[in-house]
Design a protein around this motif. Structure first.
Motif, PDB file in Angstrom:
ATOM      1  N   GLY A 334      40.012  17.444  75.053  1.00 14.51           N
ATOM      2  CA  GLY A 334      39.485  16.126  74.580  1.00 14.51           C
ATOM      3  C   GLY A 334      38.008  16.530  74.250  1.00 14.51           C
ATOM      4  N   ILE A 348      44.008  15.937  69.895  1.00  7.48           N
ATOM      5  CA  ILE A 348      43.814  14.912  70.858  1.00  7.48           C
ATOM      6  C   ILE A 348      45.037  14.422  71.187  1.00  7.48           C
ATOM      7  CG2 ILE A 348      43.622  13.189  69.133  1.00  7.48           C
ATOM      8  CD1 ILE A 348      41.705  13.358  72.513  1.00  7.48           C
ATOM      9  N   VAL A 375      40.586  10.415  77.854  1.00  6.56           N
ATOM     10  CA  VAL A 375      41.029  11.052  76.632  1.00  6.56           C
ATOM     11  C   VAL A 375      41.692   9.736  75.939  1.00  6.56           C
ATOM     12  CG1 VAL A 375      41.564  13.466  77.391  1.00  6.56           C
ATOM     13  CG2 VAL A 375      43.327  11.733  77.660  1.00  6.56           C
ATOM     14  N   SER A 379      41.069   9.172  72.001  1.00  9.72           N
ATOM     15  CA  SER A 379      42.071   8.712  70.796  1.00  9.72           C
ATOM     16  C   SER A 379      42.106   7.382  70.332  1.00  9.72           C
ATOM     17  CB  SER A 379      43.357   9.110  71.650  1.00  9.72           C
ATOM     18  OG  SER A 379      44.066   8.353  72.535  1.00  9.72           O
TER      19      SER A 379
END
Length: 534
Positions: A334, A348, A375, A379
């Motif tokens: 990430g 990702i 993460v 995203s």
């Protein structure tokens, strides 16, 4: 089924399978636990434990649901929503902690254990496992166990016998709090000359003393590297006089000590990282892989990124059940994606899946859930990220384990009250907090138009190898009309990330999810001389 659904003899699980635990024994043990200091002053915890024990003995599974506990224990009505309201989960976390405290100290010799496993509110009633039945690590295991820390009983060197229980209790509470940190193995030592301390084969030892100078009582704590009897860290605190302030002080001290000793930026991790360059990389050890991740995160050296990536990729192959390895690999990917090191858009997506795997392996690990929330932010799944962060917080709301990371992630998701509040608390209690805490607080100050405060956070970030360091400084300085200083910082930003002018919005939107803030940051950069595309 009997008349009341009660189990007439026992409900035994993971203890000694050759014995049984009677209902009378469980109820007697419950009375002892509820009368202990761990529960006597906590009425909600008392009601919770009594309710689930009685429901478990009567085999009434419907009484140990979140909805039933909220109604019977917390007096909540039918409007209670366990998805959005973590009250039951938070209370269960406190009860689990109090039970661990009881059986580690006052109940260490009891013949019956009451255990509240994570993931359920139905208790287990069992015999304690005799020490001789516990598996000792073999020589083959030695390269794979996490660093082992032996917490020795603290010594009372004052003339006040009342400090005896404080010294013993503080060590026990510290061992319990340290046990929340999954990347360490924690043992509680016995008497000073007891040979069992040596048999623990610990790499690090925590020792503490209570001393007196006039009316002033000081608590001193040291961390030693056992092999060399080398003190690697030490600190002392002045303890308040007896009263409510002393209890609050000791509670905060335990949380702070655990974070300073076993946290990501703590004493043990820093000491292990310093030794990494002296060691040939095997690439196979789970802890070595985690340390190589932390080494990269602190240095941001390009070569360290590759070493950490290779080591973690090997670690998840060789140790597929190691949730921290999956989690840190997700976090590394990430970070690499959001900082332009790894350009593939699939990076990702893989980071999110790796973090989900870490959570599947260890669903009650606060740190891996925090990584998943992080993460998810990168995203653009902001709402899910906030829910995940709130669930992570509910797992252990009183611990500093991931408070800095959770405060940061929640701030990024727009939780403008809770996120900064947790971040400031982490900074106050843990001097070894993650630097990114400053990034979240900078963003919040920018949102409120408090540019001097934003400038203070930017200059406290102190991560010169990250392009966010000069970016934060440049924006804050520009908004304060300190244009020449802002221009110098913009120059450093472009030097670190030459493609930033062309990809300005993309880089910003990895972390900044609100249009008004993106506009404010872009405006500050333009005032500092940047000519961003678009």
């Amino acid at each position: 089924m009997g008349n009341c659904g009660e189990k007439p003899a026992s409900q035994v699980t993971d203890g000694d399978p050759g014995t049984t635990v009677s209902r009378q024994e469980v109820l007697a043990q419950l009375e002892r636990i509820l009368a202990s200091p761990d529960f006597a002053s906590a009425p909600k915890s008392r009601r919770f434990l009594q309710h689930v024990v009685e429901a478990g003995l009567a085999d009434r599974d419907e009484e140990v649901s979140q909805q039933a506990i909220a109604s019977k224990v917390l007096n909540r009505g039918t409007e209670f929503d366990p998805v959005s309201d973590p009250a039951v989960r938070m209370l269960a976390s406190r009860v689990r902690r109090a039970l661990r405290s009881y059986f580690l100290a006052r109940g260490a010799g009891d013949s019956v254990e009451i255990v509240l496993p994570k993931g359920t509110y139905r208790p287990r009633f069992q015999r304690p496992v005799p020490p001789t039945d516990r598996r000792e690590p073999s020589a083959e295991d030695s390269s794979e166990i996490w660093p082992r820390i032996l917490v020795m009983p603290f010594r009372n060197l004052t003339d006040d016998a009342a400090c005896d229980y404080l010294a013993q209790g503080l060590a026990a509470e510290l061992a319990i709090e340290l046990s929340q940190y999954r990347e360490t193995e924690i043992l509680l030592g016995v008497g000073e000359e007891d040979p069992r301390n040596g048999e623990a084969a610990a790499g690090y030892e925590v020792r503490g003393t209570f001393t007196q100078n006039g009316k002033d009582v000081r608590v001193s704590v040291q961390v030693l590297r056992v092999a060399r009897r080398q003190v690697v860290w030490g600190q002392s605190w002045s303890m308040p006089v007896p009263g409510p302030e002393r209890g609050s002080f000791l509670g905060e001290l335990v949380s702070s000590l655990a974070a300073m000793i076993a946290g990501e930026c703590g004493v043990v991790a820093r000491h292990m990282r310093e030794r990494l360059p002296q060691q040939a990389s095997s690439g196979h050890g789970a802890y070595e892989a985690v340390m190589r991740y932390h080494h990269f995160e602190r240095s941001l050296a390009p070569g360290a990124f590759g070493e950490a990536l290779e080591s973690l990729e090997q670690a998840v192959q060789n140790h597929p059940d190691c949730a921290p390895c999956w989690g840190y690999l997700a976090r590394l990917l990430g970070f690499g994606y959001a900082h332009g090191v790894l350009r593939e858009s699939s990076t990702i997506d893989r980071a999110v899946e790796l973090a989900r795997q870490a959570v599947r392996l260890s669903p009650f690990d606060q740190r891996v859930r925090t990584i998943l929330a992080y993460v998810l932010v990168l995203s653009d799944n902001v709402e899910e990220a906030r829910r995940e962060a709130m669930d992570a917080l509910a797992l252990n709301p009183d611990s500093l384990l991931s408070l800095d990371g959770l405060g940061y992630v929640l701030t990024l998701t727009g939780a403008w009250e809770l996120g900064p509040e947790l971040s400031l608390q982490a900074m106050r209690l843990n001097p070894f907090h993650l630097p990114v805490v400053r990034g979240g607080l900078w963003l919040d100050a920018l949102r409120r138009g408090e540019f001097m405060e934003a400038c203070d956070h930017a200059f406290s970030f102190k991560t010169p190898a990250s392009f966010w360091d000069p970016l934060m400084k440049a924006v804050a300085l520009a908004h304060l009309a300190r244009r020449e200083e802002a221009r110098r910082e913009v120059g450093k930003l472009v030097e670190l990330r030459p493609d930033f002018p062309e990809r300005c919005d993309w880089y910003l939107r990895r972390y900044v999810k609100f249009d008004s803030l993106v506009v404010s940051i872009r405006h500050g950069l333009v005032l500092g001389g940047l000519n961003p595309a678009g």
